[in-house]
Motif scaffolding. Structure first.
Motif, short mmCIF file in Angstrom:
data_model
loop_
_atom_site.label_atom_id
_atom_site.label_comp_id
_atom_site.label_asym_id
_atom_site.label_seq_id
_atom_site.Cartn_x
_atom_site.Cartn_y
_atom_site.Cartn_z
N GLN A 15 0.84 -1.21 0.00
CA GLN A 15 0.00 0.00 0.00
C GLN A 15 0.87 1.25 0.00
O GLN A 15 0.58 2.23 -0.69
N LYS A 16 1.96 1.20 0.75
CA LYS A 16 2.87 2.35 0.81
C LYS A 16 3.47 2.62 -0.59
O LYS A 16 3.52 3.76 -1.04
N ILE A 17 3.87 1.55 -1.27
CA ILE A 17 4.49 1.72 -2.60
C ILE A 17 3.47 2.26 -3.60
O ILE A 17 3.72 3.25 -4.29
N PHE A 18 2.29 1.63 -3.67
CA PHE A 18 1.32 2.07 -4.68
C PHE A 18 0.79 3.47 -4.37
O PHE A 18 0.50 4.24 -5.29
N ALA A 19 0.68 3.82 -3.09
CA ALA A 19 0.24 5.18 -2.75
C ALA A 19 1.28 6.20 -3.21
O ALA A 19 0.95 7.27 -3.72
N ALA A 20 2.56 5.84 -3.09
CA ALA A 20 3.63 6.76 -3.53
C ALA A 20 3.62 6.92 -5.05
O ALA A 20 3.99 7.98 -5.57
N LEU A 21 3.21 5.87 -5.77
CA LEU A 21 3.25 5.91 -7.24
C LEU A 21 1.99 6.50 -7.86
O LEU A 21 2.00 6.92 -9.02
N LYS A 22 0.90 6.51 -7.11
CA LYS A 22 -0.40 6.94 -7.66
C LYS A 22 -0.34 8.31 -8.37
O LYS A 22 -0.89 8.46 -9.46
N PRO A 23 0.34 9.31 -7.78
CA PRO A 23 0.38 10.62 -8.45
C PRO A 23 1.03 10.59 -9.83
O PRO A 23 0.84 11.53 -10.61
N LEU A 24 1.78 9.55 -10.16
CA LEU A 24 2.42 9.48 -11.48
C LEU A 24 1.40 9.21 -12.58
O LEU A 24 1.67 9.39 -13.76
N ASN A 25 0.22 8.70 -12.16
CA ASN A 25 -0.88 8.49 -13.09
C ASN A 25 -0.54 7.55 -14.25
O ASN A 25 -0.88 7.82 -15.41
N THR B 117 0.71 -2.30 -12.20
CA THR B 117 0.35 -3.73 -12.25
C THR B 117 1.01 -4.48 -11.10
O THR B 117 2.18 -4.24 -10.79
N TYR B 118 0.26 -5.40 -10.52
CA TYR B 118 0.78 -6.21 -9.43
C TYR B 118 0.61 -7.68 -9.79
O TYR B 118 -0.48 -8.13 -10.14
N PHE B 119 1.71 -8.44 -9.76
CA PHE B 119 1.70 -9.86 -10.13
C PHE B 119 2.03 -10.75 -8.94
O PHE B 119 3.00 -10.49 -8.22
N ILE B 120 1.22 -11.78 -8.74
CA ILE B 120 1.55 -12.83 -7.77
C ILE B 120 1.51 -14.17 -8.49
O ILE B 120 0.61 -14.42 -9.30
N HIS B 121 2.47 -15.02 -8.20
CA HIS B 121 2.46 -16.39 -8.72
C HIS B 121 1.88 -17.28 -7.62
O HIS B 121 2.29 -17.18 -6.46
N GLY B 122 0.89 -18.11 -7.97
CA GLY B 122 0.29 -18.98 -6.95
C GLY B 122 -0.53 -18.19 -5.94
O GLY B 122 -0.55 -18.51 -4.75
N GLY B 123 -1.22 -17.16 -6.42
CA GLY B 123 -1.94 -16.29 -5.48
C GLY B 123 -3.45 -16.32 -5.66
O GLY B 123 -4.13 -15.32 -5.39
N ALA B 124 -4.00 -17.47 -6.10
CA ALA B 124 -5.45 -17.53 -6.32
C ALA B 124 -6.22 -17.18 -5.05
O ALA B 124 -7.30 -16.61 -5.10
N HIS B 125 -5.63 -17.52 -3.90
CA HIS B 125 -6.30 -17.24 -2.63
C HIS B 125 -6.11 -15.78 -2.20
O HIS B 125 -6.64 -15.38 -1.16
N LEU B 126 -5.35 -15.01 -2.97
CA LEU B 126 -5.03 -13.64 -2.56
C LEU B 126 -5.66 -12.59 -3.48
O LEU B 126 -5.33 -11.41 -3.38
N VAL B 127 -6.57 -13.04 -4.38
CA VAL B 127 -7.14 -12.08 -5.34
C VAL B 127 -7.86 -10.95 -4.61
O VAL B 127 -7.73 -9.78 -4.97
N GLY B 128 -8.59 -11.27 -3.57
CA GLY B 128 -9.28 -10.23 -2.80
C GLY B 128 -8.30 -9.24 -2.20
O GLY B 128 -8.52 -8.03 -2.20
N ALA B 129 -7.18 -9.76 -1.72
CA ALA B 129 -6.17 -8.88 -1.11
C ALA B 129 -5.49 -8.00 -2.16
O ALA B 129 -5.07 -6.89 -1.87
N MET B 130 -5.40 -8.51 -3.41
CA MET B 130 -4.78 -7.71 -4.48
C MET B 130 -5.53 -6.39 -4.64
O MET B 130 -4.94 -5.34 -4.89
N LYS B 131 -6.84 -6.46 -4.48
CA LYS B 131 -7.67 -5.26 -4.63
C LYS B 131 -7.27 -4.18 -3.62
O LYS B 131 -7.36 -3.00 -3.90
N ASP B 132 -6.84 -4.61 -2.45
CA ASP B 132 -6.54 -3.65 -1.38
C ASP B 132 -5.13 -3.07 -1.47
O ASP B 132 -4.76 -2.22 -0.66
N THR B 133 -4.33 -3.54 -2.45
CA THR B 133 -2.95 -3.04 -2.53
C THR B 133 -2.89 -1.62 -3.09
O THR B 133 -1.95 -0.89 -2.80
N GLY B 134 -3.90 -1.27 -3.95
CA GLY B 134 -3.82 0.03 -4.65
C GLY B 134 -3.34 -0.12 -6.08
O GLY B 134 -3.14 0.87 -6.78
#
Ligand code: CP3
Length: 363
Positions: free
Chosen positions: A248-258, A262-279
């Motif tokens: 969240q800290k990283i994506f919040a810092a990058l957001k103003p760049l507009n 993209t965020y990639f996880i390998h073997g993260g089918a159980h983490l799709v909901g959490a991906m949404k919260d990363t930013g």
């Protein structure tokens, strides 16, 4: 929830034929899809698209060491452009490696023949973390930034250039284990037994990642991708406690760049909901994730990238066409960037990539 005004206008619109698209849309189909536009033919690029399945890459690598290619802008530029010349992908990804920025931080990195990355000075103690240098990427990674400038100048305007970095958890896995992390014993020991040191390491890496990716965009990258290959080893609750705050800290810092994030996880089918919260604004899915299910969980505000199984490209023509069509059809309900579920395999026949592209580019 993201509040991208471009996306709000386009996310529920029908597929628009290219001839009717407004001239105010960015010309790059990658950027349009990343912003949530539905396209009749999705943009395509492949993870590890510059690599050992390409005969021209093998010929080139016979003359240059891997880290030399990463460090010399002209060579990185050549490797980046090889797959673009051959396949006209909609996006180029900088030729480098997620481990490259660790070198100026003080990591002794090498790539031996046939056995992946090796780190001679693994990070195991709080003193090891303290010793890692806080870098200014514009100074210590100037060669990579110059490669980006050179590549952007060479690429056709409509081809997007993706800059990338490893996510802190995945980088820490290599740093603590000293190479290929599996089975993660040292990393998880640090996480459970010495949480203070582990958090200090992730936060130090998060600062590097945010400033490096910012510098890449300033140098000309049109989009960025954060590779979190190994965070799939964490269960959802632990991912949220250990990993999510730094993401969240990283994506919040990058957001103003507009730019697309993209965020990639390998073997993260159980983490799709959490991906949404990363930013992130684009979720890159591996082949085990169901695209319709990910769309349901992530909603219309996040573009999906993926997720053809890379091993399908080792199969017969009929199978390649069928699976390519399936992924294309599944992606149609929203913003979709066609890609593999993980990197293309070195044994992939060139003809298989051509068949996949032929099927995908049919209107
Ligand atoms: O995708 C691209 O074409 C851009 C370049 C790129 C490379 N590595 C080049 C590379 C990117 C984006 C990466 C990311 C990367 N590197 C990840 C995250 C993505 C993933 O695959 O999960 C990770 C975990 C690494 C670390 C790494 N680099 C490993 C484990 C290895 C050895 C395994 C292997 O494939 O050989 C590398 C080496 C590497 N990175 C190669 C390439 C083209 C092969 C080097 C060679 O030419 O011999």
């Amino acid at each position: 929830m993201l509040s991208n005004p471009d996306r709000a206008q386009t996310s529920s619109s029908p597929v628009i034929p290219p001839s009717m698209q407004s001239s105010s849309s960015p010309a790059s189909s990658y950027l349009r899809a990343a912003r949530g536009e539905k396209l009749a033919v999705p943009p395509v690029w492949l993870m590890r698209q510059a690599g050992r399945y390409l005969p021209e890459y093998l010929e080139f690598r016979a003359k240059h060491d891997f880290l030399e290619v990463c460090n010399v802008p002209e060579l990185a530029c050549e490797a980046t452009l090889q797959p673009i010349r051959r396949f006209r992908f909609d996006a180029a990804i900088l030729f480098s490696d997620i481990l490259v920025p660790l070198v100026p931080m003080g990591i002794d990195l090498s790539f031996g023949k046939g056995h992946g990355p090796q780190i001679a000075n693994p990070v195991r103690t709080v003193e090891d973390v303290t010793k890692l240098r806080n870098i200014e990427p514009r100074e210590s990674l100037g060669n990579v930034l110059n490669a980006i400038r050179m590549i952007r100048a060479e690429l056709p305007r409509q081809t997007a250039l993706i800059g990338f970095c490893g996510a802190p958890f995945t980088l820490s896995a290599y740093m603590v284990e000293g190479g290929k992390p599996d089975p993660f014993a040292n990393l998880k020991r640090m996480m459970y037994a010495d949480r203070h040191t582990f958090d200090a390491l992730l936060n130090k890496l998060a600062d590097m990642v945010a400033s490096y990716l910012t510098a890449m965009v300033e140098a000309g990258a049109d989009a960025i991708q954060l590779f979190d290959t190994w965070s799939g080893i964490l269960p959802d609750w632990e991912f949220r406690v250990v990993n999510l705050p730094v993401l969240q800290k990283i994506f919040a810092a990058l957001k103003p760049l507009n730019v697309p994030l993209t965020y990639f996880i390998h073997g993260g089918a159980h983490l799709v909901g959490a991906m949404k919260d990363t930013g992130c604004t684009v979720a890159s899915l591996d082949w085990r994730v169901s695209i319709p299910e990910a769309r349901r969980v992530l909603g219309d505000n996040i573009t999906l990238q993926g997720n053809l199984d890379a091993t399908v490209l080792l199969a017969d023509e009929q199978t390649i066409r069928r699976e390519t069509r399936r992924v294309k059809e599944e992606g149609r309900t929203g913003g979709h960037i066609f890609n593999l579920g993980h990197g293309i395999l070195p044994i992939t026949p060139i003809a298989s990539v051509e068949i996949m592209l032929d099927e995908l580019r049919k209107n």
